[in-house]
Scaffold this motif. Structure first.
Motif, PDB file in Angstrom:
ATOM      1  N   THR A  76       0.836  -1.206   0.000  1.00 45.97           N
ATOM      2  CA  THR A  76       0.000   0.000   0.000  1.00 45.97           C
ATOM      3  C   THR A  76       0.866   1.250   0.000  1.00 45.97           C
ATOM      4  O   THR A  76       0.584   2.227  -0.723  1.00 45.97           O
ATOM      5  N   ALA A  77       1.931   1.247   0.792  1.00 48.51           N
ATOM      6  CA  ALA A  77       2.815   2.413   0.854  1.00 48.51           C
ATOM      7  C   ALA A  77       3.512   2.654  -0.482  1.00 48.51           C
ATOM      8  O   ALA A  77       3.693   3.809  -0.899  1.00 48.51           O
ATOM      9  N   VAL A  78       3.914   1.595  -1.168  1.00 50.14           N
ATOM     10  CA  VAL A  78       4.532   1.734  -2.492  1.00 50.14           C
ATOM     11  C   VAL A  78       3.542   2.360  -3.468  1.00 50.14           C
ATOM     12  O   VAL A  78       3.875   3.284  -4.225  1.00 50.14           O
ATOM     13  N   ALA A  79       2.303   1.865  -3.455  1.00 52.56           N
ATOM     14  CA  ALA A  79       1.285   2.414  -4.355  1.00 52.56           C
ATOM     15  C   ALA A  79       1.025   3.886  -4.051  1.00 52.56           C
ATOM     16  O   ALA A  79       0.900   4.715  -4.973  1.00 52.56           O
ATOM     17  N   GLU A  80       0.962   4.240  -2.759  1.00 54.30           N
ATOM     18  CA  GLU A  80       0.757   5.642  -2.390  1.00 54.30           C
ATOM     19  C   GLU A  80       1.918   6.513  -2.866  1.00 54.30           C
ATOM     20  O   GLU A  80       1.724   7.637  -3.345  1.00 54.30           O
ATOM     21  N   HIS A  81       3.124   6.000  -2.743  1.00 49.51           N
ATOM     22  CA  HIS A  81       4.325   6.731  -3.171  1.00 49.51           C
ATOM     23  C   HIS A  81       4.290   7.008  -4.671  1.00 49.51           C
ATOM     24  O   HIS A  81       4.544   8.141  -5.117  1.00 49.51           O
ATOM     25  N   GLN A  82       3.946   5.996  -5.470  1.00 52.36           N
ATOM     26  CA  GLN A  82       3.916   6.180  -6.917  1.00 52.36           C
ATOM     27  C   GLN A  82       2.837   7.188  -7.332  1.00 52.36           C
ATOM     28  O   GLN A  82       3.024   7.972  -8.262  1.00 52.36           O
ATOM     29  N   LEU A  83       1.721   7.170  -6.622  1.00 52.56           N
ATOM     30  CA  LEU A  83       0.643   8.104  -6.938  1.00 52.56           C
ATOM     31  C   LEU A  83       1.003   9.525  -6.524  1.00 52.56           C
ATOM     32  O   LEU A  83       0.841  10.487  -7.304  1.00 52.56           O
ATOM     33  N   LYS A  84       1.524   9.682  -5.331  1.00 53.30           N
ATOM     34  CA  LYS A  84       1.863  11.014  -4.823  1.00 53.30           C
ATOM     35  C   LYS A  84       2.980  11.648  -5.628  1.00 53.30           C
ATOM     36  O   LYS A  84       2.912  12.837  -5.976  1.00 53.30           O
ATOM     37  N   ARG A  85       4.021  10.866  -5.941  1.00 55.52           N
ATOM     38  CA  ARG A  85       5.204  11.432  -6.590  1.00 55.52           C
ATOM     39  C   ARG A  85       5.015  11.622  -8.089  1.00 55.52           C
ATOM     40  O   ARG A  85       5.511  12.594  -8.657  1.00 55.52           O
ATOM     41  N   TYR A  86       4.332  10.683  -8.729  1.00 56.74           N
ATOM     42  CA  TYR A  86       4.341  10.658 -10.195  1.00 56.74           C
ATOM     43  C   TYR A  86       2.962  10.587 -10.833  1.00 56.74           C
ATOM     44  O   TYR A  86       2.863  10.531 -12.058  1.00 56.74           O
TER      45      TYR A  86
END
Length: 391
Positions: A76-86
């Motif tokens: 979940t944290a990886v998915a949130e990171h990809q959405l927030k950053r890119y």
């Protein structure tokens, strides 16, 4: 062994032998030299993240086999990171896979997606595991060489286009790029994306240095470009960003079909790994922006310290736009053989570096270039610069 005529080592791996990192690190220990060869920090990452791992251990989270795809908190944290950053939306249940570092992610991706006879285009010089994993898959690597010009390394897009044949299966990218420090521009990546779409190619992209970009450089995930999300496996890792390289926590993000394919290979490599550390990295991915800003500022200052010192010592320096490595040309020092130079450097100056030629198929292209790592304490880099003045 008596009666054994066939070599014990699989012929696909026979050309690789012991990695240069093992040789140079052993040389550093034997001579007491400062090791600026292998890219690992000499200090740990954030205390709160280390404590998160301790809490997970004490709470019994991850001490037994974690789920095969990775713990839900990290996915979940990886998915949130990809959405927030890119702005890239991934389903944590079907489009994220946790791996034993980026190294396993590379191996699993290539073993899953390649067949014997396939060709893989890789940007040369390249991280040494790329070549070994392509070989283990029975595929053929086709290098496209990055060459230095006006203080930086550049991709020749015409050479890239000409390298594609009917046997090309995928393009293996690395940006920010180790060892050259190049960060591929949006324009370059757009051209790569257009080529991949036109020739129906897969792309595996190693983006472990995504947060280590300097000056005006911008990291652009190729999966964010038109037509690329459905054909791209993006590889990320915690080691470089959080300075916990020993934890070996990496991941891929890709479509469900690509993720399933990579998981099919990954399950027969480590199956699972790094249980308690996965929970800690889930917290690390949610650190405030100030953490990433401070990390970049710290490494940029170290980059400048080492780059300036190398230039003063007589090297030609290619100041990197990303990663924590700086490539130099030794020819201004009257040298031309990077292997011989690096093997002698510990005795001459008390410093260890890596010859870039090990990252090339065309070793003559890399012969005069040497890589130094600057992910070390300031006092260590200052001492290394002082020692290099002996040259």
């Amino acid at each position: 062994m008596a009666g054994m005529t066939r070599p014990l080592l699989n012929r696909r791996l026979a050309e690789f032998g012991t990695t240069i990192f093992a040789e140079m690190s052993a040389l550093a220990v034997r001579t007491g030299a400062i090791n600026l060869g292998q890219g690992f920090p000499d200090t740990d990452g954030p205390e709160q993240i280390r404590e998160a791992a301790v809490r997970a251990l004490r709470d019994g989270r991850g001490n037994q086999y974690p789920p095969g795809p990775g713990v839900p908190e990290l996915r979940t944290a990886v998915a949130e990171h990809q959405l927030k950053r890119y702005g890239l939306a991934y389903d944590p249940d079907t489009e994220v896979l946790v791996t034993a570092g980026a190294t396993e992610a590379i191996a699993a991706s290539l073993l899953a997606l390649l067949e014997p006879g396939d060709e893989v285009i890789a940007l040369e010089p390249y991280y040494d595991s790329y070549a070994a994993c392509i070989a283990m898959a029975g595929a053929t690597r086709v290098p496209v060489t990055l060459r230095p010009h006006e203080g930086a390394y550049h991709l020749d897009l015409d050479e890239l286009r000409n390298a594609v044949t009917d046997r090309t299966r995928l393009i293996l990218l690395n940006t920010p790029h180790n060892p050259t420090g190049t960060v591929l521009t949006r324009g370059e990546l757009t051209a790569v994306a257009e080529l991949a779409v036109a020739r129906d190619l897969l792309v595996v992209t190693d983006e472990v240095y995504e947060h280590l970009v300097f000056d005006d450089a911008e990291h652009v995930p190729i999966a964010s470009l038109p037509g690329m999300r459905e054909r791209t496996v993006t590889i990320g890792s915690a080691g470089k960003t959080y300075s916990f390289t020993g934890w070996k926590v990496g991941w891929i993000t890709a479509t469900p079909a690509l993720t399933t394919a990579v998981r099919s290979a990954k399950q027969f490599l480590t199956y699972v790994s790094s249980g308690p550390f996965q929970y800690a990295i889930a917290e690390a991915l949610r650190l405030p922006d100030t953490y990433f800003d401070d990390l970049r500022a710290d490494l940029q200052a170290k980059r400048d310290l080492l780059s300036d010192g190398l230039a003063q010592a007589g090297f030609e320096v290619y100041r990197p736009a990303g990663t924590y490595f700086v490539t130099t040309d030794i020819r201004p020092l009257g040298e031309s053989d990077g292997f011989a130079f690096c093997r002698a450097l510990p005795e001459r100056a008390g410093v260890v570096a890596i010859p870039n030629a090990v990252f090339y198929d065309h070793q003559d292209e890399g012969a005069p270039f040497v890589r130094f790592a600057f992910c070390k304490r300031l006092d260590v880099l200052e001492e290394a610069v002082s020692r290099l003045k002996r040259l």
